[in-house]
Design a protein around this motif. Structure first.
Motif, PDB file in Angstrom:
ATOM      1  N   GLU A 488       0.846  -1.179   0.000  1.00 19.17           N
ATOM      2  CA  GLU A 488       0.000   0.000   0.000  1.00 19.17           C
ATOM      3  C   GLU A 488       0.886   1.236   0.000  1.00 19.17           C
ATOM      4  O   GLU A 488       1.817   1.364   0.784  1.00 19.17           O
ATOM      5  N   SER A 489       0.586   2.147  -0.934  1.00 21.70           N
ATOM      6  CA  SER A 489       1.404   3.338  -1.062  1.00 21.70           C
ATOM      7  C   SER A 489       0.703   4.513  -0.414  1.00 21.70           C
ATOM      8  O   SER A 489      -0.478   4.487  -0.131  1.00 21.70           O
ATOM      9  N   GLY A 490       1.480   5.572  -0.202  1.00 23.77           N
ATOM     10  CA  GLY A 490       0.936   6.778   0.383  1.00 23.77           C
ATOM     11  C   GLY A 490       1.278   6.887   1.853  1.00 23.77           C
ATOM     12  O   GLY A 490       1.923   6.023   2.446  1.00 23.77           O
ATOM     13  N   VAL A 491       0.860   7.995   2.427  1.00 27.02           N
ATOM     14  CA  VAL A 491       1.067   8.242   3.849  1.00 27.02           C
ATOM     15  C   VAL A 491      -0.187   7.787   4.595  1.00 27.02           C
ATOM     16  O   VAL A 491      -1.288   8.273   4.330  1.00 27.02           O
ATOM     17  N   LYS A 492      -0.027   6.828   5.476  1.00 22.87           N
ATOM     18  CA  LYS A 492      -1.152   6.274   6.227  1.00 22.87           C
ATOM     19  C   LYS A 492      -1.171   6.875   7.634  1.00 22.87           C
ATOM     20  O   LYS A 492      -0.123   7.078   8.248  1.00 22.87           O
ATOM     21  N   VAL A 493      -2.373   7.139   8.110  1.00 24.30           N
ATOM     22  CA  VAL A 493      -2.545   7.733   9.436  1.00 24.30           C
ATOM     23  C   VAL A 493      -3.483   6.848  10.244  1.00 24.30           C
ATOM     24  O   VAL A 493      -4.557   6.478   9.769  1.00 24.30           O
ATOM     25  N   MET A 494      -3.060   6.472  11.437  1.00 26.59           N
ATOM     26  CA  MET A 494      -3.882   5.672  12.350  1.00 26.59           C
ATOM     27  C   MET A 494      -3.883   6.338  13.722  1.00 26.59           C
ATOM     28  O   MET A 494      -2.994   7.128  14.028  1.00 26.59           O
ATOM     29  N   ASN A 512       4.878   6.230   6.655  1.00 27.03           N
ATOM     30  CA  ASN A 512       5.268   6.746   5.339  1.00 27.03           C
ATOM     31  C   ASN A 512       5.518   5.594   4.372  1.00 27.03           C
ATOM     32  O   ASN A 512       6.581   4.988   4.370  1.00 27.03           O
ATOM     33  N   ASN A 513       4.518   5.283   3.542  1.00 22.62           N
ATOM     34  CA  ASN A 513       4.662   4.288   2.476  1.00 22.62           C
ATOM     35  C   ASN A 513       4.662   4.947   1.103  1.00 22.62           C
ATOM     36  O   ASN A 513       4.342   4.313   0.105  1.00 22.62           O
ATOM     37  N   SER A 514       5.001   6.230   1.057  1.00 24.69           N
ATOM     38  CA  SER A 514       4.881   6.973  -0.195  1.00 24.69           C
ATOM     39  C   SER A 514       6.024   6.703  -1.166  1.00 24.69           C
ATOM     40  O   SER A 514       5.923   7.037  -2.334  1.00 24.69           O
ATOM     41  N   ILE A 585      -4.066  15.615   6.031  1.00 20.99           N
ATOM     42  CA  ILE A 585      -4.903  14.427   6.190  1.00 20.99           C
ATOM     43  C   ILE A 585      -5.722  14.588   7.467  1.00 20.99           C
ATOM     44  O   ILE A 585      -5.178  14.912   8.525  1.00 20.99           O
ATOM     45  N   GLU A 588      -9.289  10.097  11.440  1.00 21.57           N
ATOM     46  CA  GLU A 588     -10.638   9.660  11.811  1.00 21.57           C
ATOM     47  C   GLU A 588     -10.898   9.982  13.281  1.00 21.57           C
ATOM     48  O   GLU A 588     -10.094   9.645  14.151  1.00 21.57           O
TER      49      GLU A 588
END
Length: 758
Positions: A488-494, A512-514, A585, A588
């Motif tokens: 999975e690419s992109g910047v993920k936020v949890m 950071n998966n960008s 971003i 949630e």
């Protein structure tokens, strides 16, 4: 309310009936479990639109349906809903709901379901239309995919023309290979016309469609891109990656393309008649300059011409030199379009370590064997080479060297001390304030590029970051090529929260998966319940940089100011990407809802407890559970202390085979010392697996009571250790379901299924 009790899947409405001002809804989940739900008349005004969207869901596949017809039958209305996969489904509902249903129909995204239905569920390929027929106010379509799978699809006659044109484009797609073709001939036969669709590979295919669609069909076919055939052909069917062309041969009737898939490494030969235009020329150029191994775009290194063909070499930054072959006319086309291709994304991706995906730092640059060789190393010690052709344009070199103005040890930006011209090579000295200087002897054009890159980086510091617009994703029926990077690419936020020692620790994880380093990462708390929580410290945490594949988890600490905490924590994350564009971003929102964690168990005698109850506010909740009453009573005894309640007294007895038990608990708030009491009453068959539990909550602050009941009720239906009350892991519950003994990891007590099924 609309979740299945057996499988916890969403419920959808089959029929609705109004009786005695109560609307009874016949519901069913996609697993076939049927049940009923009831809504009072006065709640329909608020809940109506959301409820009746569930009537537009197909009970067989979950697709959104279209309302095609309504029939009045006395005080009821029979609605005909059309699923694109399963056809007409009937729903019955009261007449007074007709206007609400019609309004809801305009809000349901049925076009999306129609588009999704034209993808084969077995192999994922797009269906081609083989035959269309109007029947009973519907459009029935016989479809086939390139793997031979057939299916029926259904459309309403009132379908929007733009959507119908997308479907009609599939008429000229070949049933055998899925490639788009063109209309070779049209034969009229009354209300039905026979279309001869010409596939560039398999020739003519005859398809029947209604006469009324002919003009729209021609318009739809005219909108198919000129390079659609080539685009569909140059995609691997197995891994959906763009193919690389190794050689092109010009036959008398068509072109033979010798291709290889960078993902699977499979070779294939394609024979296509190509009409040369700008889109086709650009796509051929990109394919022939694609690396066989990684799919990155390359540069032409050298060429050797003859009368019939041109042998030329391309250079991939990672995998080196590769051979290509093409006729002179095609090579001239490739040479013309080569300069128009943007290789920067491929170059930037090549500057990450192949083993750990970390950014690479520059160690040395030298010209060797006609190539510019970059000696690079990542932070984990993996060394490698990156190869480029000599004579790259200044703009490309500047973009390249901007990525190397980082210290390989701390990743801080390097300072350029000086550039000193030499006889064959220029000396460039960079400086890190912590780790010292770095000296490079590099070709003169590269030294000039390093100077320009440094000047531009310094100038960019004075510019404010630009807000990056969010592009809208277009709706398309065509298969899009997937990137070679499977992660999975992109910047993920949890985000998450835990209660530790009477405080709430809220964390935001930024992953950071960008594929690029991101900088100036800022995590901000935008909102939280101010009436019951206090934030310790600043509401903004900053992170200078996050490496590729790395993450940071800044923490914010909240202290409760009341015994009842309820509200949402809202946060945002912003960062600057490798193009110096600002991205924001929204995290949630996290719902914090807690009472029991902020209580203190307080000992009371039964007599004192009875006196306390007289002056307290009261609320209660009753629920049916599929648990044995005695087991549920044992669970309640264990759960109350874990929820910070002191068990005042318990009482249990059996009357005529019915188990009746009562448990009373008491606690006080840590901060306001408000009194909270609970009375749990459980009854059910002594040997059955069904029981009724009633939870009464009493307290001085009535706002604390609903949350208290919810926390206790949720726990009653969970799996806990019958000795210490600790929750069981999902894996342990599965083992118990397989009738295997487990051991509680908190008290080491051995638990078996027999203890829970008395």
């Amino acid at each position: 309310m609309f979740s299945c009790k057996k499988c916890n899947e969403p419920l959808f409405i089959r029929n609705a009936e109004m009786k005695d001002r109560i609307l009874t809804l016949e519901t069913q989940c996609l697993n076939g479990h049927k049940s009923a739900r009831r809504v009072s008349d006065h709640n329909l005004q608020e809940m109506g639109p959301e409820i009746f969207k569930k009537m537009f869901i197909c009970l067989y596949c979950g697709s959104n349906m279209s309302l095609v017809e309504t029939r009045l039958q006395g005080s009821k209305v029979e609605g005909l809903f059309l699923c694109p996969k399963h056809g007409v489904e009937k729903r019955e509902f009261p007449e007074f709901l007709l206007s609400t249903i019609e309004i809801t129909a305009s809000e349901v995204d049925s076009p999306r379901s129609i588009i999704d239905s034209f993808r084969c569920p077995q192999c994922g390929l797009i269906y081609a239309v083989h035959e269309m027929e109007k029947r009973g106010g519907l459009i029935e379509i016989d479809t086939r995919c390139a793997n031979g799978h057939r299916a029926q699809r259904f459309l309403p006659e009132t379908i929007d023309p733009p959507l119908l044109k997308r479907i009609l484009q599939r008429v000229v797609h070949c049933d055998k290979c899925g490639l788009p073709g063109h209309i070779a001939n049209v034969e009229g036969r009354g209300n039905i016309i026979r279309v001869q669709a010409a596939c560039p590979v398999h020739g003519i295919t005859r398809k029947d469609i209604p006469q009324a669609f002919l003009d729209l069909l021609k318009e739809a076919v005219s909108e198919i891109p000129e390079d659609a055939v080539l685009q569909s052909t140059l995609i691997s069917r197995e891994c959906r990656q763009p193919l690389a062309i190794r050689a092109i041969e010009d036959t008398k009737s068509a072109y033979r393309l010798k291709c290889v898939c960078p993902g699977k490494k499979d070779s294939t030969d394609l024979i296509l008649p190509l009409t040369w235009n700008e889109p086709v020329a650009e796509r051929i150029t990109r394919a022939i300059l694609t690396c066989d191994e990684c799919g990155h775009l390359t540069h032409i290194l050298s060429k050797r011409k003859s009368s019939k063909k041109v042998n030329f070499q391309i250079i991939c930054p990672i995998h080196g030199v590769m051979q290509r072959e093409a006729p002179p006319t095609i090579f001239n086309i490739v040479s013309d379009y080569e300069e128009k291709i943007d290789r920067l994304p491929s170059i930037v991706r090549s500057l990450s370590c192949e083993k750990c995906n970390m950014p690479l730092a520059l160690r040395d640059v030298e010209e060797r064997r006609g190539l510019i060789e970059f000696d690079v190393e990542c932070r984990n010690g993996h060394r490698g080479k990156r190869l480029f052709r000599p004579g790259l344009d200044t703009e490309t070199l500047v973009d390249l060297y901007k990525r190397f103005y980082q210290c390989p040890e701390c990743y801080e930006q390097l300072d350029l001390v000086y550039v000193e011209p030499g006889a064959r090579e220029d000396r460039v000295v960079q400086l890190c304030s912590i780790h010292g200087k770095f000296v490079f002897d590099i070709p003169p054009d590269h030294a000039r590029a390093m100077q320009i890159a440094y000047d531009e980086l310094q100038a960019d510091k004075s510019k404010p970051p630009a807000e990056a617009p969010e592009p809208e994703s277009p709706i398309t029926l065509e298969v899009e090529a997937e990137p070679i990077i499977s992660a999975e690419s992109g910047v993920k936020v949890m985000r998450g929260c835990e209660i530790v020692g009477g405080k709430f620790d809220y964390k935001v994880k930024v992953l950071n998966n960008s594929g690029y380093v991101i900088t100036n990462v800022t995590v901000s708390i935008v909102a939280y319940p101010l009436d019951c929580l206090e934030l310790a410290g600043e509401n903004v945490k900053s992170i200078s940089r996050i490496e590729v594949g790395g993450f940071r988890s800044p923490q914010f600490t909240f202290y409760p100011s009341k015994d009842c905490v309820q509200g949402k924590v809202v946060a945002t994350v912003s960062y600057i990407d490798f193009l110096d564009q600002l991205h924001t971003i929204s995290v949630e929102p996290y719902l914090i809802r807690s009472v029991c964690d902020l209580l203190q168990p307080t000992k009371k005698t039964s007599q004192a407890f009875d006196l306390i109850l007289t002056g307290l506010e009261k609320t209660q909740q009753e629920q049916d559970l599929d648990w044995n009453a005695k087991v549920l009573f044992t669970k309640a005894e264990m759960i109350l202390p874990t929820k910070n309640f002191h068990v005042v007294d318990t009482e249990e007895h059996i009357l005529a085979g019915e188990f009746i038990g009562t448990i009373r608990g008491y606690a006080e708030g840590k901060y306001t010392k408000n009194k909270v009491a609970v009375v749990i009453m459980i009854c059910g068959p002594e040997n059955g697996r069904h029981s009724v539990i009633k939870v009464e909550a009493l307290g001085e602050d009535i706002s604390m009571l609903p949350t208290t009941i919810d926390e206790l009720a949720d726990t009653m239906d969970s799996w806990v250790c019958l000795r210490c009350g600790a929750p069981l892991e999902p894996e342990q519950v599965e083992e118990i379901g397989r009738r295997l003994p487990i051991r509680c990891k908190y008290c080491t007590h051995t638990l078996t299924i027999a203890l829970y099924l008395q």
